[in-house]
Scaffold this motif. Structure first.
Motif, PDB file in Angstrom:
ATOM      1  N   THR A  83       6.135   8.866  -8.730  1.00 54.19           N
ATOM      2  CA  THR A  83       6.076   7.431  -8.403  1.00 54.19           C
ATOM      3  C   THR A  83       5.644   6.629  -9.630  1.00 54.19           C
ATOM      4  OG1 THR A  83       5.693   7.812  -6.075  1.00 54.19           O
ATOM      5  CG2 THR A  83       4.861   5.735  -6.956  1.00 54.19           C
ATOM      6  N   GLY A 110      -2.690   0.801 -14.609  1.00 53.36           N
ATOM      7  CA  GLY A 110      -3.158  -0.457 -15.161  1.00 53.36           C
ATOM      8  C   GLY A 110      -2.301  -1.663 -14.805  1.00 53.36           C
ATOM      9  N   PRO A 168      -2.616  -1.582  -4.967  1.00 49.60           N
ATOM     10  CA  PRO A 168      -3.299  -0.522  -5.719  1.00 49.60           C
ATOM     11  C   PRO A 168      -3.083  -0.738  -7.211  1.00 49.60           C
ATOM     12  CG  PRO A 168      -1.248   0.314  -4.768  1.00 49.60           C
ATOM     13  CD  PRO A 168      -1.396  -1.109  -4.295  1.00 49.60           C
ATOM     14  N   VAL A 169      -3.970  -0.197  -8.039  1.00 52.52           N
ATOM     15  CA  VAL A 169      -3.747  -0.168  -9.491  1.00 52.52           C
ATOM     16  C   VAL A 169      -2.826   1.013  -9.791  1.00 52.52           C
ATOM     17  CG1 VAL A 169      -4.838   0.165 -11.740  1.00 52.52           C
ATOM     18  CG2 VAL A 169      -6.034  -1.140  -9.977  1.00 52.52           C
ATOM     19  N   TRP A 170      -1.739   0.734 -10.509  1.00 46.91           N
ATOM     20  CA  TRP A 170      -0.804   1.790 -10.935  1.00 46.91           C
ATOM     21  C   TRP A 170      -0.724   1.758 -12.461  1.00 46.91           C
ATOM     22  CZ3 TRP A 170       4.357   1.691  -7.598  1.00 46.91           C
ATOM     23  CH2 TRP A 170       4.086   2.195  -6.312  1.00 46.91           C
ATOM     24  N   GLY A 206     -10.724   3.860  -9.918  1.00 48.46           N
ATOM     25  CA  GLY A 206     -11.862   3.465 -10.742  1.00 48.46           C
ATOM     26  C   GLY A 206     -11.558   3.157 -12.197  1.00 48.46           C
ATOM     27  N   THR A 207     -10.295   3.240 -12.613  1.00 51.74           N
ATOM     28  CA  THR A 207      -9.982   2.955 -14.026  1.00 51.74           C
ATOM     29  C   THR A 207      -8.965   1.806 -14.141  1.00 51.74           C
ATOM     30  OG1 THR A 207      -8.052   4.413 -14.187  1.00 51.74           O
ATOM     31  CG2 THR A 207     -10.219   5.418 -14.573  1.00 51.74           C
ATOM     32  N   SER A 228       0.852  -1.190   0.000  1.00 51.15           N
ATOM     33  CA  SER A 228       0.000   0.000   0.000  1.00 51.15           C
ATOM     34  C   SER A 228       0.883   1.234   0.000  1.00 51.15           C
ATOM     35  CB  SER A 228      -0.901  -0.028   1.237  1.00 51.15           C
ATOM     36  OG  SER A 228      -1.817   1.039   1.208  1.00 51.15           O
ATOM     37  N   LYS A 285      -4.872   3.005   1.326  1.00 47.01           N
ATOM     38  CA  LYS A 285      -6.193   2.439   1.013  1.00 47.01           C
ATOM     39  C   LYS A 285      -6.182   0.914   0.948  1.00 47.01           C
ATOM     40  CE  LYS A 285      -9.047   3.897  -2.210  1.00 47.01           C
ATOM     41  NZ  LYS A 285      -9.488   4.527  -3.499  1.00 47.01           N
ATOM     42  N   THR A 286      -5.149   0.368   0.337  1.00 43.84           N
ATOM     43  CA  THR A 286      -5.052  -1.096   0.216  1.00 43.84           C
ATOM     44  C   THR A 286      -4.798  -1.713   1.594  1.00 43.84           C
ATOM     45  OG1 THR A 286      -4.131  -0.717  -1.969  1.00 43.84           O
ATOM     46  CG2 THR A 286      -3.990  -2.963  -1.119  1.00 43.84           C
ATOM     47  N   LYS A 287      -4.055  -0.976   2.422  1.00 47.20           N
ATOM     48  CA  LYS A 287      -3.808  -1.447   3.796  1.00 47.20           C
ATOM     49  C   LYS A 287      -5.147  -1.569   4.539  1.00 47.20           C
ATOM     50  CE  LYS A 287      -1.381   0.052   8.016  1.00 47.20           C
ATOM     51  NZ  LYS A 287      -0.191  -0.784   8.129  1.00 47.20           N
ATOM     52  N   SER A 292      -0.414   4.557  -0.198  1.00 41.84           N
ATOM     53  CA  SER A 292      -1.027   5.663   0.543  1.00 41.84           C
ATOM     54  C   SER A 292      -2.122   5.233   1.521  1.00 41.84           C
ATOM     55  CB  SER A 292      -1.569   6.718  -0.435  1.00 41.84           C
ATOM     56  OG  SER A 292      -2.532   6.163  -1.299  1.00 41.84           O
ATOM     57  N   THR A 299      -7.247  -2.061  -5.092  1.00 44.52           N
ATOM     58  CA  THR A 299      -7.987  -0.822  -4.884  1.00 44.52           C
ATOM     59  C   THR A 299      -7.557   0.125  -5.992  1.00 44.52           C
ATOM     60  OG1 THR A 299      -6.375   0.321  -3.470  1.00 44.52           O
ATOM     61  CG2 THR A 299      -7.901  -1.186  -2.372  1.00 44.52           C
ATOM     62  N   SER A 300      -8.426   1.076  -6.318  1.00 44.09           N
ATOM     63  CA  SER A 300      -8.125   1.968  -7.442  1.00 44.09           C
ATOM     64  C   SER A 300      -8.952   3.229  -7.320  1.00 44.09           C
ATOM     65  CB  SER A 300      -8.470   1.272  -8.761  1.00 44.09           C
ATOM     66  OG  SER A 300      -9.867   1.343  -8.973  1.00 44.09           O
TER      67      SER A 300
HETATM   68  C1  FMN Z   1       1.515   5.718  -9.249  1.00 46.21           C
HETATM   69  C2  FMN Z   1       0.031   5.621  -9.211  1.00 46.21           C
HETATM   70  C3  FMN Z   1      -0.676   5.217 -10.341  1.00 46.21           C
HETATM   71  C4  FMN Z   1      -2.069   5.069 -10.293  1.00 46.21           C
HETATM   72  N1  FMN Z   1      -2.747   4.602 -11.392  1.00 46.21           N
HETATM   73  C5  FMN Z   1      -4.096   4.386 -11.312  1.00 46.21           C
HETATM   74  C6  FMN Z   1      -4.826   3.822 -12.406  1.00 46.21           C
HETATM   75  O1  FMN Z   1      -4.289   3.512 -13.463  1.00 46.21           O
HETATM   76  N2  FMN Z   1      -6.166   3.636 -12.258  1.00 46.21           N
HETATM   77  C7  FMN Z   1      -6.831   3.966 -11.108  1.00 46.21           C
HETATM   78  O2  FMN Z   1      -8.030   3.769 -11.027  1.00 46.21           O
HETATM   79  N3  FMN Z   1      -6.152   4.479 -10.038  1.00 46.21           N
HETATM   80  C8  FMN Z   1      -4.820   4.694 -10.124  1.00 46.21           C
HETATM   81  N4  FMN Z   1      -4.144   5.197  -9.034  1.00 46.21           N
HETATM   82  C9  FMN Z   1      -4.891   5.414  -7.782  1.00 46.21           C
HETATM   83  C10 FMN Z   1      -4.714   4.256  -6.818  1.00 46.21           C
HETATM   84  O3  FMN Z   1      -4.857   3.002  -7.471  1.00 46.21           O
HETATM   85  C11 FMN Z   1      -5.757   4.291  -5.702  1.00 46.21           C
HETATM   86  O4  FMN Z   1      -5.776   5.551  -5.100  1.00 46.21           O
HETATM   87  C12 FMN Z   1      -5.446   3.198  -4.669  1.00 46.21           C
HETATM   88  O5  FMN Z   1      -6.612   2.906  -3.927  1.00 46.21           O
HETATM   89  C13 FMN Z   1      -4.334   3.617  -3.715  1.00 46.21           C
HETATM   90  O6  FMN Z   1      -4.034   2.550  -2.878  1.00 46.21           O
HETATM   91  P1  FMN Z   1      -2.968   2.717  -1.693  1.00 46.21           P
HETATM   92  O7  FMN Z   1      -3.504   3.858  -0.821  1.00 46.21           O
HETATM   93  O8  FMN Z   1      -3.000   1.426  -0.964  1.00 46.21           O
HETATM   94  O9  FMN Z   1      -1.643   3.050  -2.265  1.00 46.21           O
HETATM   95  C14 FMN Z   1      -2.762   5.365  -9.084  1.00 46.21           C
HETATM   96  C15 FMN Z   1      -2.042   5.796  -7.955  1.00 46.21           C
HETATM   97  C16 FMN Z   1      -0.661   5.927  -8.011  1.00 46.21           C
HETATM   98  C17 FMN Z   1       0.088   6.363  -6.787  1.00 46.21           C
END
Ligand code: FMN
Length: 150
Positions: free
Chosen positions: A49, A88, A84-86, A116-117, A11, A15-17, A13, A113-114
């Motif tokens: 990042t 894709g 998290p989704v990064w 939404g895309t 995680s 959310k996944t945690k 930030s 978690t994401s």
């Molecule tokens: C480097 C990076 C790339 C991301 N790319 C996407 C993405 O392609 N699609 C999406 O829906 N969210 C994207 N996000 C948002 C995160 O997937 C979303 O906020 C996630 O819940 C964060 O989880 P975390 O708090 O555990 O890191 C991205 C975030 C980061 C930091």
């Protein structure tokens, strides 16, 4: 019989945690472990990042090392990997983890978690990275947990 389940998550930030902790409450007797990376592995800025991760994915930089207690993956029937989704993809520490899991014989599933895309892209890239492992499912949040633990 309940499957012996390990929840492993990365995680950036929080959310996944949070989701991993919720899932841990939903599964009887599961173990929960966070995947950590060095403090300077990524940046505090999301866009920087993202650039670091894409450099790793494109082969310009090594995937990050991960800090994980000594785990015998084969002690578990089911391992849930949270990310998290990064762009894709799963977060790149997940690539390192899946490489380290190559001798794991049990079931593997992933929750993400994401914002939404890029969910379909996440699913196909997770499968690529988990090549050779027994992936039983990939889903957002805790939506498929009941099916996976059956
Ligand atoms: C480097 C990076 C790339 C991301 N790319 C996407 C993405 O392609 N699609 C999406 O829906 N969210 C994207 N996000 C948002 C995160 O997937 C979303 O906020 C996630 O819940 C964060 O989880 P975390 O708090 O555990 O890191 C991205 C975030 C980061 C930091």
């Amino acid at each position: 019989m309940t499957k012996k389940t390990l929840i492993l998550y990365y995680s950036w930030s929080g959310k996944t945690k949070e989701m991993a902790e919720k899932i841990n409450q939903e599964i009887e007797g599961s173990d929960l472990k966070e995947i950590n990376v060095a403090k300077d592995a990524f940046d505090s800025d999301q866009y920087k990042t993202n650039d670091i991760a894409l450099d790793q994915i494109q082969g310009n930089k090594a995937f990050p090392e991960i800090q994980l207690d000594n785990i015998d993956f084969n002690d578990y029937d089911l391992i849930l990997v949270g990310s998290p989704v990064w762009s894709g993809y799963p977060a790149t520490p997940i690539k390192t983890l899946l490489d380290e899991m190559k001798n794991y014989n049990g079931e593997l599933a992933s929750f993400f978690t994401s914002a939404g895309t890029n969910h379909k892209a996440y699913i196909s890239h997770f499968k690529e990275w988990a090549n050779g492992l027994n992936v039983i499912g990939i889903a957002r949040d805790d939506s498929a947990i009941k099916d996976w633990i059956k």
